[in-house]
Scaffold this motif. Structure first.
Motif, PDB file in Angstrom:
ATOM      1  N   ARG A   1       0.738   3.620  -3.041  1.00  0.00           N
ATOM      2  CA  ARG A   1      -0.425   4.460  -3.335  1.00  0.00           C
ATOM      3  C   ARG A   1      -0.190   5.944  -3.047  1.00  0.00           C
ATOM      4  O   ARG A   1      -1.049   6.770  -3.318  1.00  0.00           O
ATOM      5  CB  ARG A   1      -1.634   3.948  -2.545  1.00  0.00           C
ATOM      6  CG  ARG A   1      -2.022   2.533  -2.943  1.00  0.00           C
ATOM      7  CD  ARG A   1      -2.990   1.875  -1.956  1.00  0.00           C
ATOM      8  NE  ARG A   1      -4.286   2.532  -1.902  1.00  0.00           N
ATOM      9  CZ  ARG A   1      -5.300   2.112  -1.158  1.00  0.00           C
ATOM     10  NH1 ARG A   1      -5.146   1.034  -0.398  1.00  0.00           N
ATOM     11  NH2 ARG A   1      -6.447   2.764  -1.147  1.00  0.00           N
TER      12      ARG A   1
ATOM     13  N   ASN B   1       0.812  -1.219   0.000  1.00  0.00           N
ATOM     14  CA  ASN B   1       0.000   0.000   0.000  1.00  0.00           C
ATOM     15  C   ASN B   1       0.844   1.267   0.000  1.00  0.00           C
ATOM     16  O   ASN B   1       0.341   2.349  -0.313  1.00  0.00           O
ATOM     17  CB  ASN B   1      -0.941  -0.022   1.203  1.00  0.00           C
ATOM     18  CG  ASN B   1      -2.057  -1.024   1.023  1.00  0.00           C
ATOM     19  OD1 ASN B   1      -2.911  -0.882   0.151  1.00  0.00           O
ATOM     20  ND2 ASN B   1      -2.040  -2.076   1.837  1.00  0.00           N
TER      21      ASN B   1
ATOM     22  N   TYR C   1      -1.125  11.641   2.061  1.00  0.00           N
ATOM     23  CA  TYR C   1      -2.234  11.538   1.106  1.00  0.00           C
ATOM     24  C   TYR C   1      -3.384  12.414   1.585  1.00  0.00           C
ATOM     25  O   TYR C   1      -3.660  12.496   2.775  1.00  0.00           O
ATOM     26  CB  TYR C   1      -2.730  10.085   0.998  1.00  0.00           C
ATOM     27  CG  TYR C   1      -3.972   9.958   0.145  1.00  0.00           C
ATOM     28  CD1 TYR C   1      -3.880   9.816  -1.235  1.00  0.00           C
ATOM     29  CD2 TYR C   1      -5.239  10.037   0.724  1.00  0.00           C
ATOM     30  CE1 TYR C   1      -5.021   9.742  -2.021  1.00  0.00           C
ATOM     31  CE2 TYR C   1      -6.384   9.969  -0.050  1.00  0.00           C
ATOM     32  CZ  TYR C   1      -6.268   9.827  -1.423  1.00  0.00           C
ATOM     33  OH  TYR C   1      -7.404   9.778  -2.197  1.00  0.00           O
TER      34      TYR C   1
ATOM     35  N   GLU D   1      -9.741   7.897   0.776  1.00  0.00           N
ATOM     36  CA  GLU D   1     -10.140   8.074  -0.620  1.00  0.00           C
ATOM     37  C   GLU D   1     -11.655   8.259  -0.744  1.00  0.00           C
ATOM     38  O   GLU D   1     -12.136   9.091  -1.512  1.00  0.00           O
ATOM     39  CB  GLU D   1      -9.684   6.875  -1.447  1.00  0.00           C
ATOM     40  CG  GLU D   1      -8.178   6.830  -1.680  1.00  0.00           C
ATOM     41  CD  GLU D   1      -7.736   5.554  -2.371  1.00  0.00           C
ATOM     42  OE1 GLU D   1      -8.597   4.670  -2.611  1.00  0.00           O
ATOM     43  OE2 GLU D   1      -6.524   5.420  -2.651  1.00  0.00           O
TER      44      GLU D   1
END
Length: 375
Positions: free
Chosen positions: A61, A58, A343, A285
């Motif tokens: 990402r 992950n 992120y 997300e």
């Protein structure tokens, strides 16, 4: 077009530009923050997910990646307490310090700051809740070994949700206090048996899980998906009234695998942490308003991914470059730079190379939690 018309168009353009800039700034301001700390994890530890995990890591990402320098106030190599206090309070301090500055004065932690802004807060760890990293987000003690005193600091009530080990520091104390009863009196729903589900704590004001006497079991001892499950439960609980939240989750035992020079222990814990990253990114997300920051306080073990050592028929040793092996150079910490992955809204702020205490300042800057309160 005459001067008056030109002026009108210019003013309209400027107003539109200001409005657009303001809206963009608002869009880039995260409502929630999830800080994931993999204790003792440098780039080589992270790299194990690329060689030993059965699925795609992950870590791939993330698009915004930086590096931090991890020295403490007086030493080039930090310990977890000073490293975590840099994250939690934005100050460089001495090794072993928990939520205090280099002169031993109390400093406000991000949990306390967020709480004062009506932001819900949560802490999760595979260690004791009083251990160096989680303890630095709510405690204020001059030495990380003062577990009984750090446990008392939790009674300040700034942490709305917690899940970890450490029950003995609340119930088996020299002062004979039962801190579980004291937490219950402060409107905490305390569970010492199992993590449970959201329905069981939905109506509670605060919730805490102390699920081991000291640290939680290793992955190899059957801990399962505790970190991911506890973090998901924390997200549901803290956001139940659409409130903003801050969560810190620590993969504590990657560090312990490094200290033990036990590569399999380290790899098992790192892969578990990568799975946690996946769960958190899935949420972020979908949510669109959550900043995720992933980093570590320091590297442990001088861990290296190198060619496997093999022996020929005559007993001489050689490096097999077709196979990845593991090695360690120390049983302690190292001074290597540590990656930062980010992120979500405000994640661009975490690019570059900077000091570890800037993690704190960058979080409060992008959230606006550093703004002076007007009420």
């Amino acid at each position: 077009m005459n001067f008056k018309n030109i002026s009108t168009v210019f003013i309209a353009f400027m107003l539109f530009s200001c409005s657009t800039t303001k809206n963009t700034a608002q869009l880039n301001k995260p409502k929630n923050v999830i800080l994931l700390i993999s204790d003792g994890t440098g780039l080589s530890q992270i790299s194990t997910a690329f060689y030993f995990k059965d699925s795609k890591p992950n870590y791939t990402r993330f698009k915004n990646i930086g590096l931090i320098k991890t020295s403490s106030a007086g030493q080039e190599i930090t310990d977890s307490a000073a490293g975590a206090t840099a994250f939690s309070a934005g100050v460089k301090t001495f090794n072993s310090a928990i939520g205090v500055a280099n002169d031993s004065t109390v400093v406000e932690t991000i949990v306390e700051l967020a709480s004062s802004r009506n932001v819900k807060t949560g802490l999760i760890a595979s260690s004791s809740i009083t251990h160096a990293t989680p303890g630095s987000f709510f405690g204020h003690q001059i030495n990380r070994g003062m577990a009984d005193e750090i446990a008392v600091d939790l009674l300040a009530g700034k942490v709305d949700f917690f899940a970890a080990g450490g029950l003995k520091y609340f119930t088996e104390r020299k002062d004979k206090r039962d801190l579980v009863k004291e937490l219950t009196a402060l409107n905490y729903d305390i569970n010492t048996v199992a993590l449970g589900n959201f329905a069981e704590i939905k109506a509670s004001q605060k919730a805490g899980f102390l699920l081991a006497s000291d640290q939680m079991p290793k992955m190899s001892e059957g801990r399962g998906d505790f970190l991911s499950d506890a973090t998901e439960l924390g997200i549901k609980f803290l956001s139940k009234d659409n409130a903003p939240f801050f969560i810190m989750t620590e993969g504590s035992q990657i560090d312990w695998g490094g200290h033990n020079n036990d590569a399999q222990y380290l790899i098992d814990e790192l892969i578990d942490f990568d799975n946690l990253i996946g769960k958190v990114l899935d949420y972020a997300e979908k949510d669109g308003n959550t900043l995720v920051v992933v980093t570590s306080d320091h590297e442990t073990g001088g861990f290296t991914l190198s060619a496997q050592k093999k022996k020929k028929a005559d007993g001489t040793e050689y490096d097999d470059y077709s196979k990845v092996g593991t090695s360690f150079s120390t049983g302690g910490h190292s001074a290597t730079l540590i990656p930062v992955f980010a992120y979500g809204p405000g994640s661009e702020e975490f690019n570059g190379v900077y000091e570890n205490n800037e993690i704190f300042s960058k979080i409060v800057k992008v959230t606006g939690w550093d703004a002076v309160k007007t009420n």
